[in-house]
Design a protein around this motif. Structure first.
Motif, PDB file in Angstrom:
ATOM      1  N   UNK A  43      -3.463 -12.680   6.488  1.00 10.96           N
ATOM      2  CA  UNK A  43      -4.658 -11.839   6.544  1.00 10.96           C
ATOM      3  C   UNK A  43      -4.959 -11.191   5.196  1.00 10.96           C
ATOM      4  N   UNK A  44      -6.213 -10.808   5.030  1.00 12.21           N
ATOM      5  CA  UNK A  44      -6.616 -10.074   3.832  1.00 12.21           C
ATOM      6  C   UNK A  44      -5.943  -8.707   3.781  1.00 12.21           C
ATOM      7  N   UNK A  45      -5.682  -8.145   4.949  1.00 12.52           N
ATOM      8  CA  UNK A  45      -5.011  -6.854   5.028  1.00 12.52           C
ATOM      9  C   UNK A  45      -3.616  -6.953   4.403  1.00 12.52           C
ATOM     10  N   UNK A  46      -2.923  -8.031   4.727  1.00 13.83           N
ATOM     11  CA  UNK A  46      -1.583  -8.241   4.157  1.00 13.83           C
ATOM     12  C   UNK A  46      -1.666  -8.419   2.645  1.00 13.83           C
ATOM     13  N   UNK A  47      -2.664  -9.122   2.184  1.00 13.77           N
ATOM     14  CA  UNK A  47      -2.858  -9.305   0.741  1.00 13.77           C
ATOM     15  C   UNK A  47      -3.020  -7.961   0.054  1.00 13.77           C
ATOM     16  N   UNK A  48      -3.803  -7.071   0.682  1.00 14.19           N
ATOM     17  CA  UNK A  48      -4.028  -5.739   0.112  1.00 14.19           C
ATOM     18  C   UNK A  48      -2.745  -4.914   0.108  1.00 14.19           C
ATOM     19  N   UNK A  49      -1.957  -5.024   1.166  1.00 12.88           N
ATOM     20  CA  UNK A  49      -0.691  -4.296   1.235  1.00 12.88           C
ATOM     21  C   UNK A  49       0.247  -4.780   0.137  1.00 12.88           C
ATOM     22  N   UNK A  50       0.363  -6.093  -0.015  1.00  6.47           N
ATOM     23  CA  UNK A  50       1.242  -6.663  -1.037  1.00  6.47           C
ATOM     24  C   UNK A  50       0.788  -6.284  -2.444  1.00  6.47           C
ATOM     25  N   UNK A  51      -0.522  -6.193  -2.618  1.00 11.58           N
ATOM     26  CA  UNK A  51      -1.070  -5.840  -3.931  1.00 11.58           C
ATOM     27  C   UNK A  51      -0.629  -4.433  -4.333  1.00 11.58           C
ATOM     28  N   UNK A  91       3.275   1.847   3.480  1.00  3.75           N
ATOM     29  CA  UNK A  91       3.857   0.508   3.388  1.00  3.75           C
ATOM     30  C   UNK A  91       4.148   0.109   1.949  1.00  3.75           C
ATOM     31  N   UNK A  92       3.654   0.890   1.002  1.00  4.18           N
ATOM     32  CA  UNK A  92       3.994   0.651  -0.393  1.00  4.18           C
ATOM     33  C   UNK A  92       5.235   1.397  -0.838  1.00  4.18           C
ATOM     34  N   UNK A  93       5.860   2.136   0.082  1.00  2.00           N
ATOM     35  CA  UNK A  93       7.030   2.944  -0.241  1.00  2.00           C
ATOM     36  C   UNK A  93       8.326   2.192   0.027  1.00  2.00           C
ATOM     37  N   UNK A  94       9.379   2.703  -0.553  1.00  2.00           N
ATOM     38  CA  UNK A  94      10.698   2.108  -0.334  1.00  2.00           C
ATOM     39  C   UNK A  94      11.325   2.620   0.955  1.00  2.00           C
ATOM     40  N   UNK A  95      11.053   3.897   1.262  1.00  2.00           N
ATOM     41  CA  UNK A  95      11.627   4.556   2.438  1.00  2.00           C
ATOM     42  C   UNK A  95      10.512   5.271   3.193  1.00  2.00           C
ATOM     43  N   UNK A  96      10.550   5.194   4.518  1.00  2.00           N
ATOM     44  CA  UNK A  96       9.641   5.986   5.357  1.00  2.00           C
ATOM     45  C   UNK A  96      10.485   6.861   6.272  1.00  2.00           C
ATOM     46  N   UNK A  97      10.322   8.171   6.130  1.00  2.00           N
ATOM     47  CA  UNK A  97      10.975   9.124   7.018  1.00  2.00           C
ATOM     48  C   UNK A  97       9.969   9.513   8.085  1.00  2.00           C
ATOM     49  N   UNK A  98      10.289   9.257   9.344  1.00  2.00           N
ATOM     50  CA  UNK A  98       9.343   9.539  10.412  1.00  2.00           C
ATOM     51  C   UNK A  98      10.051   9.625  11.753  1.00  2.00           C
ATOM     52  N   UNK A  99       9.654  10.598  12.569  1.00  2.00           N
ATOM     53  CA  UNK A  99      10.152  10.691  13.941  1.00  2.00           C
ATOM     54  C   UNK A  99       9.307   9.829  14.866  1.00  2.00           C
ATOM     55  N   UNK A 100       8.150   9.392  14.362  1.00  3.42           N
ATOM     56  CA  UNK A 100       7.214   8.603  15.168  1.00  3.42           C
ATOM     57  C   UNK A 100       6.623   7.502  14.303  1.00  3.42           C
ATOM     58  N   UNK A 101       7.479   6.569  13.871  1.00  2.00           N
ATOM     59  CA  UNK A 101       7.045   5.543  12.926  1.00  2.00           C
ATOM     60  C   UNK A 101       6.007   4.597  13.507  1.00  2.00           C
ATOM     61  N   UNK A 102       6.095   4.333  14.813  1.00  4.81           N
ATOM     62  CA  UNK A 102       5.083   3.575  15.526  1.00  4.81           C
ATOM     63  C   UNK A 102       4.469   2.407  14.797  1.00  4.81           C
ATOM     64  N   UNK A 103       3.161   2.542  14.489  1.00  2.00           N
ATOM     65  CA  UNK A 103       2.420   1.430  13.904  1.00  2.00           C
ATOM     66  C   UNK A 103       2.933   1.078  12.515  1.00  2.00           C
ATOM     67  N   UNK A 104       3.525   2.041  11.784  1.00  4.31           N
ATOM     68  CA  UNK A 104       4.040   1.748  10.450  1.00  4.31           C
ATOM     69  C   UNK A 104       5.217   0.773  10.536  1.00  4.31           C
TER      70      UNK A 104
END
Length: 315
Positions: free
Chosen positions: A121-129, A280-293
């Motif tokens: 998807x184009x969305x994935x391309x944007x995330x990778x960019x 999604x551009x980070x190395x670590x995500x701290x979250x109690x409700x990561x859900x969609x991320x």
């Protein structure tokens, strides 16, 4: 191979992605061709789910026939090799022992077909960019409908005679010693207080030698609307505006803003996308409700470490 269509149960994007992933794994087990149906009214904030799923590459699996019958089975737990049609997702399916036994852990990974669609998807391309490994921590603080506000922390905002010593929540007013019993498990498990977030943030920075962090939160828009529109009697001044109340309540997040290189607070469409691309551009995500991320990270095959500020509470 028979066809089967999943009617998506209205929920957040993370839960909807889980529904789809579970359904596609079951399709392998029961040998049917899966599709999904999205009711038009399902939205997150103002963002229509049709738009979101199209952007992440799922348009080819979306059933567009609006005249489908949805009464062939009441839940996924009734699927068998002799049934086909359109299914309403079983709300308790995530914790259904029979389904868990059948899946045998498959649902913990994104289905290969879904991953293939998403990564094209184009969305994935944007995330990778935007993806970088500059040692950034995304601190995602869920508030919204799970916020637990100590009324005494906001003198002059809440009516002391009514709220003194209590916790204000979207569901009402709670005694501190009872809130963990009276709130539903799904709500409790998504909340962690500011102190817990700050403690795990500092520990993670020390462990990884990372100085940078980004604060991401849905903030107090929803809480402020509910208080003013439904529970104004809890407020010291009932004529306070929604925006003014929101700004005051955001003081709770101020300790987490200290030394943050960026803050994203709110629930608009533009902030939603900024949240996704930044987190999604980070190395670590701290979250109690990561859900969609977390679901998107798995779909896009990203190497992100997820950390919960506190252990999940008991049911």
């Amino acid at each position: 191979m028979m066809n089967s269509t999943l009617l998506i149960h209205k929920s957040g994007f993370g839960d909807m992605l889980k529904q789809i992933n579970t359904f596609f794994h079951l399709s392998d087990i029961y040998s049917f061709n899966p599709k999904i149906f999205l009711p038009k009214k399902i939205k997150r904030n103002t963002l229509n789910s049709h738009v979101f799923f199209d952007e992440i590459g799922f348009s080819s699996i979306v059933e567009t026939n609006s005249e489908l019958s949805f009464d062939k089975a009441v839940s996924l737990s009734e699927i068998s090799q002799k049934t086909s049609g359109t299914y309403i997702f079983d709300k308790i399916c995530y914790n259904n022992s029979r389904i868990e036994e059948i899946l045998d852990g498959r649902e913990r990974k994104s289905h290969p077909r879904l991953r293939a669609l998403a990564t094209q998807s184009n969305f994935h391309t944007e995330v990778r960019k935007r993806k970088n490994y500059t040692n950034t921590i995304a601190l995602h603080v869920r508030r919204g409908d799970v916020a637990q506000i100590n009324a005494d922390d906001f003198p002059g905002i809440f009516d002391k005679t009514t709220t003194g010593g209590r916790i204000v929540h979207c569901r009402g007013l709670f005694e501190k010693e009872n809130i963990e019993i009276e709130l539903p498990y799904g709500n409790r498990r998504r909340f962690a207080d500011t102190h817990a977030h700050l403690e795990i943030l500092n520990l993670t920075k020390d462990r990884l030698g990372i100085d940078n962090h980004i604060l991401i939160s849905d903030g107090f828009d929803r809480m402020s609307r509910i208080l003013i529109n439904m529970r104004p009697y809890l407020l010291h001044k009932e004529d306070i505006s929604i925006n003014a109340l929101k700004v005051v309540l955001e003081r709770e997040l101020h300790p987490l803003m200290d030394r943050a290189q960026k803050t994203i607070i709110g629930e608009t469409n533009s902030l939603f996308y900024d949240t996704i691309f930044t987190a999604l551009g980070s190395k670590v995500i701290i979250s109690q409700s990561a859900g969609f991320l977390k679901e998107l990270s798995n779909l896009f095959e990203l190497d992100i470490e997820f950390i919960s500020p506190t252990p999940q509470p008991e049911r």
